[in-house]
Design a protein around this motif. Structure first.
Motif, PDB file in Angstrom:
ATOM      1  N   ALA A   1     -10.208  -6.415   0.671  1.00 31.77           N
ATOM      2  CA  ALA A   1     -10.740  -5.198   0.173  1.00 31.77           C
ATOM      3  C   ALA A   1      -9.756  -4.240  -0.839  1.00 31.77           C
ATOM      4  CB  ALA A   1     -11.180  -4.322   1.488  1.00 31.77           C
ATOM      5  N   TRP A   2     -10.149  -3.898  -1.781  1.00 31.86           N
ATOM      6  CA  TRP A   2      -9.248  -3.056  -2.555  1.00 31.86           C
ATOM      7  C   TRP A   2      -9.726  -1.457  -2.532  1.00 31.86           C
ATOM      8  CZ3 TRP A   2      -5.000  -4.940  -3.976  1.00 31.86           C
ATOM      9  CH2 TRP A   2      -4.968  -6.354  -4.244  1.00 31.86           C
ATOM     10  N   LEU A   3      -9.063  -0.747  -2.068  1.00 29.11           N
ATOM     11  CA  LEU A   3      -9.471   1.048  -1.928  1.00 29.11           C
ATOM     12  C   LEU A   3      -9.891   1.315  -3.145  1.00 29.11           C
ATOM     13  CD1 LEU A   3      -9.277   2.829   0.565  1.00 29.11           C
ATOM     14  CD2 LEU A   3      -7.316   3.584  -0.528  1.00 29.11           C
TER      15      LEU A   3
ATOM     16  N   CYS B   1       0.687  -1.202  -0.051  1.00 26.80           N
ATOM     17  CA  CYS B   1       0.139  -0.017   0.054  1.00 26.80           C
ATOM     18  C   CYS B   1       1.019   1.143   0.209  1.00 26.80           C
ATOM     19  CB  CYS B   1      -0.894  -0.074   1.107  1.00 26.80           C
ATOM     20  SG  CYS B   1      -0.108   0.242   2.926  1.00 26.80           S
ATOM     21  N   PHE B   2       0.270   2.371  -0.330  1.00 22.86           N
ATOM     22  CA  PHE B   2       1.117   4.000  -0.282  1.00 22.86           C
ATOM     23  C   PHE B   2       0.151   4.670   0.530  1.00 22.86           C
ATOM     24  CE2 PHE B   2       1.852   1.492  -4.111  1.00 22.86           C
ATOM     25  CZ  PHE B   2       3.075   1.666  -4.502  1.00 22.86           C
ATOM     26  N   CYS B   3       0.803   5.327   1.369  1.00 21.98           N
ATOM     27  CA  CYS B   3       0.136   6.028   2.462  1.00 21.98           C
ATOM     28  C   CYS B   3       0.726   7.605   2.323  1.00 21.98           C
ATOM     29  CB  CYS B   3       0.660   5.607   3.752  1.00 21.98           C
ATOM     30  SG  CYS B   3       0.040   3.782   4.178  1.00 21.98           S
ATOM     31  N   THR B   4      -0.177   8.389   3.081  1.00 29.48           N
ATOM     32  CA  THR B   4       0.277  10.035   3.212  1.00 29.48           C
ATOM     33  C   THR B   4       1.242   9.914   4.350  1.00 29.48           C
ATOM     34  OG1 THR B   4      -1.612  10.297   4.942  1.00 29.48           O
ATOM     35  CG2 THR B   4      -2.184  10.483   2.672  1.00 29.48           C
TER      36      THR B   4
ATOM     37  N   MET C   1      -4.276   5.567   3.633  1.00 26.03           N
ATOM     38  CA  MET C   1      -3.846   4.922   2.340  1.00 26.03           C
ATOM     39  C   MET C   1      -4.327   5.509   1.416  1.00 26.03           C
ATOM     40  SD  MET C   1      -5.115   1.034   3.559  1.00 26.03           S
ATOM     41  CE  MET C   1      -4.740   0.145   2.026  1.00 26.03           C
ATOM     42  N   LEU C   2      -3.583   5.842   0.510  1.00 25.24           N
ATOM     43  CA  LEU C   2      -3.663   6.634  -0.807  1.00 25.24           C
ATOM     44  C   LEU C   2      -4.242   5.486  -1.882  1.00 25.24           C
ATOM     45  CD1 LEU C   2      -0.896   8.915  -1.307  1.00 25.24           C
ATOM     46  CD2 LEU C   2      -3.267   9.486  -0.695  1.00 25.24           C
ATOM     47  N   ALA C   3      -3.620   4.255  -1.745  1.00 26.89           N
ATOM     48  CA  ALA C   3      -4.022   2.976  -2.479  1.00 26.89           C
ATOM     49  C   ALA C   3      -3.328   1.635  -1.783  1.00 26.89           C
ATOM     50  CB  ALA C   3      -3.720   3.304  -4.099  1.00 26.89           C
ATOM     51  N   ASN C   4      -3.998   0.645  -2.302  1.00 25.83           N
ATOM     52  CA  ASN C   4      -3.440  -0.580  -1.783  1.00 25.83           C
ATOM     53  C   ASN C   4      -3.299  -1.171  -3.183  1.00 25.83           C
ATOM     54  OD1 ASN C   4      -6.150  -1.073  -2.184  1.00 25.83           O
ATOM     55  ND2 ASN C   4      -6.096  -2.389  -0.185  1.00 25.83           N
ATOM     56  N   ALA C   5      -2.474  -2.148  -3.426  1.00 28.60           N
ATOM     57  CA  ALA C   5      -2.108  -2.807  -4.453  1.00 28.60           C
ATOM     58  C   ALA C   5      -1.325  -4.147  -4.407  1.00 28.60           C
ATOM     59  CB  ALA C   5      -1.204  -1.982  -5.464  1.00 28.60           C
ATOM     60  N   GLN C   6      -1.153  -4.908  -5.339  1.00 24.75           N
ATOM     61  CA  GLN C   6      -0.357  -6.201  -5.677  1.00 24.75           C
ATOM     62  C   GLN C   6       0.771  -5.995  -6.336  1.00 24.75           C
ATOM     63  OE1 GLN C   6      -2.405  -9.723  -5.389  1.00 24.75           O
ATOM     64  NE2 GLN C   6      -0.742 -10.638  -4.392  1.00 24.75           N
ATOM     65  N   LEU C   7       2.077  -6.183  -5.604  1.00 19.65           N
ATOM     66  CA  LEU C   7       3.451  -5.693  -6.401  1.00 19.65           C
ATOM     67  C   LEU C   7       3.870  -6.852  -7.205  1.00 19.65           C
ATOM     68  CD1 LEU C   7       5.407  -3.906  -7.123  1.00 19.65           C
ATOM     69  CD2 LEU C   7       6.469  -4.397  -4.816  1.00 19.65           C
ATOM     70  N   MET C   8       3.804  -7.063  -8.741  1.00 19.32           N
ATOM     71  CA  MET C   8       4.514  -8.245  -9.413  1.00 19.32           C
ATOM     72  C   MET C   8       5.782  -7.582 -10.004  1.00 19.32           C
ATOM     73  SD  MET C   8       1.020  -9.023 -11.415  1.00 19.32           S
ATOM     74  CE  MET C   8       1.983 -10.537 -12.285  1.00 19.32           C
ATOM     75  N   LYS C   9       6.612  -8.157 -10.309  1.00 17.05           N
ATOM     76  CA  LYS C   9       8.038  -8.049 -11.183  1.00 17.05           C
ATOM     77  C   LYS C   9       7.582  -8.865 -12.331  1.00 17.05           C
ATOM     78  CE  LYS C   9      12.920  -8.068 -10.731  1.00 17.05           C
ATOM     79  NZ  LYS C   9      14.132  -8.428  -9.885  1.00 17.05           N
TER      80      LYS C   9
ATOM     81  N   LEU D   1      -0.947  -3.846  -9.412  1.00 16.67           N
ATOM     82  CA  LEU D   1      -2.485  -3.904  -9.704  1.00 16.67           C
ATOM     83  C   LEU D   1      -3.272  -3.370  -8.702  1.00 16.67           C
ATOM     84  CD1 LEU D   1      -2.157  -7.749 -10.902  1.00 16.67           C
ATOM     85  CD2 LEU D   1      -2.211  -5.838 -12.380  1.00 16.67           C
ATOM     86  N   LEU D   2      -4.080  -2.354  -9.076  1.00  9.61           N
ATOM     87  CA  LEU D   2      -4.894  -1.645  -7.960  1.00  9.61           C
ATOM     88  C   LEU D   2      -6.159  -1.516  -8.721  1.00  9.61           C
ATOM     89  CD1 LEU D   2      -3.723   1.875  -7.990  1.00  9.61           C
ATOM     90  CD2 LEU D   2      -2.824   0.243  -9.684  1.00  9.61           C
TER      91      LEU D   2
END
Length: 320
Positions: free
Chosen positions: A185-187, A53-56, A61-69, A78-79
């Protein structure tokens, strides 16, 4: 009228328009992400795809996601589609100081599949990952295994003509219902900058590394964890004989006092409404009756315990 989910459509492969992808590439891509995201970026190794996730600076939370390489110095988030533009704009303010390029991919074809995933993977010449949170990728596509009782996979197609997929509302409803049953839960834009990550049970899903260094909002997130200051939590619930609530609808107690809010909802196969909501922890502790409007909510079990799950532990389990 809300769409009743079609599991048959999910098994045919359906287009997931509610999700989107953001690519980060360049020599400094890992270093850049490490300073912004709750994940230990080095764990994203082309096999394990950690939640993040990315935060202030205040830990919201500004967004949550799944991080793929996807490849060398090439990562993909993916968000929620509703957050693609705002997260890209936010991260570009920091990416300017790194050799890292951000590319939003609103048109990238994202396809969800159930039992049909194996044949799709064979068509794309991709190994099909078996454990939730694992992935594989080649030059043409990538695939991610999702959690839940219903086996399902998400494919990212660089070429939209590689496979056929349905643009089916019932199939997307089935996918979102599976997310709800997984307690995932996807924000969305409607609740951006509103929740601490723990309020969406993100540390219980392995979405926060408490072993990495600093990132934006890290101090607040860590303090809330170590001091036990999280007084709201994501819960799973069901409404019978009711219209589907919308994101942000208020959950009240018998005294009509607000005790929570709806994050997302979906119609089940039987016509009831299943949902995820962030509620005061007293609701669960005291087993108090709660309502949306006049309809009473029945609280359901989550498929995981509310305790810290380190992503490092998940990654190590995959290696063994």
């Amino acid at each position: 009228m809300a769409t009743v989910p079609s599991l048959d459509a999910l098994n045919s492969g359906i287009r997931l328009h509610h999700l989107a992808a953001l690519d980060i590439q360049g020599p400094d891509a890992e270093k850049f992400l490490q300073g912004q995201t709750s994940a230990q970026v080095s764990l994203a190794d082309g096999r394990f795809a950690p939640l993040t996730c990315f935060c202030t600076p205040k830990g919201r939370m500004l967004a949550n996601a799944q991080l793929m390489k996807i490849g060398d110095s090439h990562y993909r988030l993916l968000l929620s589609e509703s957050l693609l533009e705002t997260l890209t704009s936010h991260l570009k303010k920091f990416a300017a100081f790194y050799k890292a390029e951000l590319t939003p991919l609103p048109e990238l074809s994202l396809v969800g599949a159930g039992e049909n995933a194996r044949s799709i993977a064979e068509t794309l010449d991709l190994p099909l990952p078996k454990a939730p949170g694992t992935q594989s990728a080649n030059a043409h596509a990538s695939v991610l295994c999702y959690p839940g009782d219903t086996p399902r996979w998400l494919f990212c197609l660089e070429d939209d003509t590689l496979i056929e997929a349905l643009d089916d509302e019932g199939g997307r409803a089935a996918w979102q219902l599976a997310d709800i049953r997984s307690g995932l839960a996807w924000l969305t834009e409607a609740q951006q900058d509103h929740f601490l990550p723990q309020m969406l049970n993100w540390e219980a899903l392995g979405g926060i590394s408490f072993k990495k260094g600093c990132y934006t909002g890290q101090e607040v997130v860590a303090r809330a964890h170590f001091r036990g200051q999280v007084k709201k939590r994501l819960v799973r619930a069901e409404l019978a004989n009711s219209e589907a609530p919308t994101t942000g609808d208020t959950v009240i107690n018998e005294a009509s006092k607000a005790v929570g809010e709806v994050v997302n909802s979906a119609v089940s196969e039987t016509g009831s409404i299943e949902l995820l909501a962030v509620m005061n922890t007293k609701v669960m502790e005291e087993a108090m009756p709660v309502y949306i409007g006049e309809a009473r909510l029945a609280l359901l079990d989550l498929p995981y315990t509310i305790e810290r799950l380190d992503p490092e532990q998940l990654a190590m389990g995959l290696a063994n």
